[in-house]
Design a protein around this motif. Structure first.
Motif, PDB file in Angstrom:
ATOM      1  N   LEU A 104      -9.161  -5.161  40.528  1.00 35.99           N
ATOM      2  CA  LEU A 104      -8.660  -4.489  41.725  1.00 35.99           C
ATOM      3  C   LEU A 104      -9.269  -5.153  42.961  1.00 35.99           C
ATOM      4  CD1 LEU A 104      -8.209  -0.759  42.223  1.00 35.99           C
ATOM      5  CD2 LEU A 104      -9.380  -2.055  43.952  1.00 35.99           C
ATOM      6  N   VAL A 105      -8.430  -5.662  43.810  1.00 34.94           N
ATOM      7  CA  VAL A 105      -8.917  -6.266  45.058  1.00 34.94           C
ATOM      8  C   VAL A 105      -8.052  -5.744  46.195  1.00 34.94           C
ATOM      9  CG1 VAL A 105      -9.238  -8.407  46.342  1.00 34.94           C
ATOM     10  CG2 VAL A 105      -9.663  -8.371  43.887  1.00 34.94           C
ATOM     11  N   LEU A 106      -8.610  -4.884  47.045  1.00 31.03           N
ATOM     12  CA  LEU A 106      -7.828  -4.397  48.183  1.00 31.03           C
ATOM     13  C   LEU A 106      -7.508  -5.588  49.065  1.00 31.03           C
ATOM     14  CD1 LEU A 106      -9.699  -1.105  49.155  1.00 31.03           C
ATOM     15  CD2 LEU A 106      -7.813  -1.402  47.564  1.00 31.03           C
ATOM     16  N   ASN A 107      -6.334  -5.617  49.648  1.00 31.08           N
ATOM     17  CA  ASN A 107      -5.939  -6.768  50.460  1.00 31.08           C
ATOM     18  C   ASN A 107      -4.979  -6.326  51.552  1.00 31.08           C
ATOM     19  OD1 ASN A 107      -3.042  -7.113  49.423  1.00 31.08           O
ATOM     20  ND2 ASN A 107      -4.246  -6.957  47.538  1.00 31.08           N
ATOM     21  N   ARG A 108      -4.484  -7.285  52.330  1.00 31.71           N
ATOM     22  CA  ARG A 108      -3.699  -6.892  53.499  1.00 31.71           C
ATOM     23  C   ARG A 108      -2.322  -6.311  53.140  1.00 31.71           C
ATOM     24  NH1 ARG A 108      -0.305 -11.307  55.237  1.00 31.71           N
ATOM     25  NH2 ARG A 108      -0.663 -13.060  53.855  1.00 31.71           N
ATOM     26  N   HIS A 109      -1.896  -6.469  51.902  1.00 27.30           N
ATOM     27  CA  HIS A 109      -0.598  -5.903  51.520  1.00 27.30           C
ATOM     28  C   HIS A 109      -0.703  -4.426  51.156  1.00 27.30           C
ATOM     29  CE1 HIS A 109       1.070  -9.847  51.505  1.00 27.30           C
ATOM     30  NE2 HIS A 109       0.178 -10.262  50.637  1.00 27.30           N
ATOM     31  N   CYS A 110      -1.932  -3.940  50.942  1.00 25.12           N
ATOM     32  CA  CYS A 110      -2.106  -2.567  50.451  1.00 25.12           C
ATOM     33  C   CYS A 110      -1.370  -1.557  51.337  1.00 25.12           C
ATOM     34  CB  CYS A 110      -3.581  -2.208  50.369  1.00 25.12           C
ATOM     35  SG  CYS A 110      -4.485  -3.200  49.177  1.00 25.12           S
ATOM     36  N   ALA A 111      -1.376  -1.805  52.667  1.00 21.18           N
ATOM     37  CA  ALA A 111      -0.772  -0.848  53.596  1.00 21.18           C
ATOM     38  C   ALA A 111       0.691  -0.585  53.282  1.00 21.18           C
ATOM     39  CB  ALA A 111      -0.922  -1.354  55.022  1.00 21.18           C
ATOM     40  N   GLU A 112       1.382  -1.546  52.677  1.00 19.41           N
ATOM     41  CA  GLU A 112       2.797  -1.324  52.380  1.00 19.41           C
ATOM     42  C   GLU A 112       3.063  -1.188  50.882  1.00 19.41           C
ATOM     43  OE1 GLU A 112       4.987  -5.103  53.331  1.00 19.41           O
ATOM     44  OE2 GLU A 112       3.242  -5.346  54.616  1.00 19.41           O
ATOM     45  N   CYS A 113       2.017  -0.898  50.130  1.00 18.08           N
ATOM     46  CA  CYS A 113       2.166  -0.823  48.666  1.00 18.08           C
ATOM     47  C   CYS A 113       2.177   0.638  48.217  1.00 18.08           C
ATOM     48  CB  CYS A 113       1.000  -1.566  48.003  1.00 18.08           C
ATOM     49  SG  CYS A 113       1.019  -1.457  46.219  1.00 18.08           S
ATOM     50  N   GLU A 114       3.021   0.926  47.229  1.00 13.65           N
ATOM     51  CA  GLU A 114       3.143   2.312  46.767  1.00 13.65           C
ATOM     52  C   GLU A 114       1.874   2.815  46.056  1.00 13.65           C
ATOM     53  OE1 GLU A 114       5.785   2.771  43.251  1.00 13.65           O
ATOM     54  OE2 GLU A 114       6.148   0.629  43.537  1.00 13.65           O
ATOM     55  N   PHE A 115       1.012   1.890  45.635  1.00 15.98           N
ATOM     56  CA  PHE A 115      -0.198   2.296  44.905  1.00 15.98           C
ATOM     57  C   PHE A 115      -1.424   2.424  45.807  1.00 15.98           C
ATOM     58  CE2 PHE A 115       2.332  -0.202  41.792  1.00 15.98           C
ATOM     59  CZ  PHE A 115       2.688   0.865  40.994  1.00 15.98           C
ATOM     60  N   GLN A 116      -1.190   2.372  47.122  1.00 18.34           N
ATOM     61  CA  GLN A 116      -2.322   2.299  48.041  1.00 18.34           C
ATOM     62  C   GLN A 116      -3.357   3.416  47.829  1.00 18.34           C
ATOM     63  OE1 GLN A 116      -1.612   2.935  52.189  1.00 18.34           O
ATOM     64  NE2 GLN A 116      -3.335   1.684  52.816  1.00 18.34           N
ATOM     65  N   ALA A 117      -2.877   4.678  47.772  1.00 17.27           N
ATOM     66  CA  ALA A 117      -3.814   5.798  47.665  1.00 17.27           C
ATOM     67  C   ALA A 117      -4.621   5.686  46.367  1.00 17.27           C
ATOM     68  CB  ALA A 117      -3.049   7.108  47.716  1.00 17.27           C
ATOM     69  N   ARG A 118      -3.924   5.340  45.276  1.00 18.96           N
ATOM     70  CA  ARG A 118      -4.574   5.240  43.970  1.00 18.96           C
ATOM     71  C   ARG A 118      -5.634   4.129  43.974  1.00 18.96           C
ATOM     72  NH1 ARG A 118      -3.509   1.643  40.276  1.00 18.96           N
ATOM     73  NH2 ARG A 118      -4.013   2.005  38.097  1.00 18.96           N
ATOM     74  N   CYS A 119      -5.251   2.942  44.478  1.00 18.52           N
ATOM     75  CA  CYS A 119      -6.186   1.816  44.456  1.00 18.52           C
ATOM     76  C   CYS A 119      -7.390   2.082  45.352  1.00 18.52           C
ATOM     77  CB  CYS A 119      -5.489   0.530  44.891  1.00 18.52           C
ATOM     78  SG  CYS A 119      -4.344  -0.068  43.658  1.00 18.52           S
ATOM     79  N   ARG A 120      -7.124   2.688  46.507  1.00 17.84           N
ATOM     80  CA  ARG A 120      -8.225   2.941  47.429  1.00 17.84           C
ATOM     81  C   ARG A 120      -9.221   3.927  46.802  1.00 17.84           C
ATOM     82  NH1 ARG A 120      -9.998   1.549  52.109  1.00 17.84           N
ATOM     83  NH2 ARG A 120     -11.527   3.006  52.881  1.00 17.84           N
TER      84      ARG A 120
HETATM   85  S1  SF4 Z   1      -2.624  -1.014  46.766  1.00 18.30           S
HETATM   86 FE1  SF4 Z   1      -1.122  -2.425  45.912  1.00 18.30          FE
HETATM   87  S2  SF4 Z   1      -1.582  -4.386  46.895  1.00 18.30           S
HETATM   88 FE2  SF4 Z   1      -3.397  -3.087  47.151  1.00 18.30          FE
HETATM   89  S3  SF4 Z   1      -4.694  -3.543  45.382  1.00 18.30           S
HETATM   90 FE3  SF4 Z   1      -3.428  -1.813  44.806  1.00 18.30          FE
HETATM   91  S4  SF4 Z   1      -1.668  -2.694  43.779  1.00 18.30           S
HETATM   92 FE4  SF4 Z   1      -2.660  -4.372  44.906  1.00 18.30          FE
END
Ligand code: SF4
Length: 248
Positions: A104-120
């Protein structure tokens, strides 16, 4: 496009609509990807794609797999584009064939990704180092190779150092470890000793615009006068007004 000559087959041209005025490399890659998918489905070359974009519905022609460089300004080539799409597809295929989820690597695309809340949420739970958004992938990799995976671990690596005399006037370099320390200690650290010497009339200028349209719509000016200040807000509703607010 129907064929113009007998014996030549009709051409399929994928078309994308993008609301932005300024296109990015990602838009072209997306187009090259669409062309590749279409070409594999149809079993024939799809060498041209079109991106219709912006307020004026401008058309950008993208050579999705052409080998030669065209000179027309609107024609974007693509030997590199097709090769890059293939390279990225190989990476995607490698990720998909792996039974383990990717790191898992947060990156600049996270803001428009459907998994943002989960990954964060996961990143916060793990105290993952990618929570420090300003860190590059290379810097993260170097830290990982040293066994540093969390913000807390990184925070213990900061060592304040006395700066050599010759470096006194140079700007202090950015320390991710200091940011990590600030987060751990919930403190604000100031690098160096700030000195504010304003001679004459202090003027604070703030210009706001829409980069996608190269259009500046607001200029805010605050002019200090003793203990008080005068403030102006100059608005441009149209492109024609823009020159006017700059002159004012
Ligand atoms: S929020 Fe989306 S883009 Fe960001 S780490 Fe998770 S899966 Fe990747």
């Amino acid at each position: 496009m129907p064929s113009e000559d007998r014996g030549k087959s009709a051409q399929f041209v994928p078309i994308q609509f993008v609301f932005r005025n300024k296109l990015t490399k990602d838009d072209r890659l997306q187009m090259a990807f669409d062309a590749l998918v279409l070409s594999q489905l149809l079993g024939r070359n799809v060498s041209l794609g079109k991106i219709i974009h912006g307020d004026d519905h401008a058309t950008l022609k993208v050579r999705t797999g052409a080998r030669t460089t065209e000179s027309a300004r609107t024609l974007v080539t693509s030997k590199g584009l097709a090769a890059e799409v293939r390279k990225r597809l190989e990476k995607v295929a490698a990720l998909l064939s792996n039974s383990e989820p990717p790191d898992l690597v947060l990156n600049r695309h996270c803001a428009e990704c459907e998994f943002q809340a989960r990954c964060r949420k996961i990143a916060v739970e793990k105290d993952d180092i990618s929570l420090l958004a300003s860190m590059s992938a290379m810097e993260r990799q170097v830290l990982r190779s040293k066994g540093i995976f969390t913000v807390t671990q990184l925070s213990y690596t900061f060592r304040p150092r006395r700066r050599p005399k010759r470096m006194r006037d140079k700007r202090e370099k950015y320390h991710h470890s200091l940011k990590a320390l600030a987060i751990r200690e919930k403190k604000i650290h100031i690098v160096g000793s700030p000195e504010l010497k304003i001679e004459g009339t202090p003027v604070y200028l703030d210009v706001e615009g829409l980069p996608d349209r190269d259009f500046y719509y607001l200029i805010g000016v605050r002019i200090g006068h003793g203990d008080s200040a005068i403030q102006h807000s100059l608005w441009a509703d149209t492109v024609e007004d823009e020159g006017k607010i700059w002159r004012e």
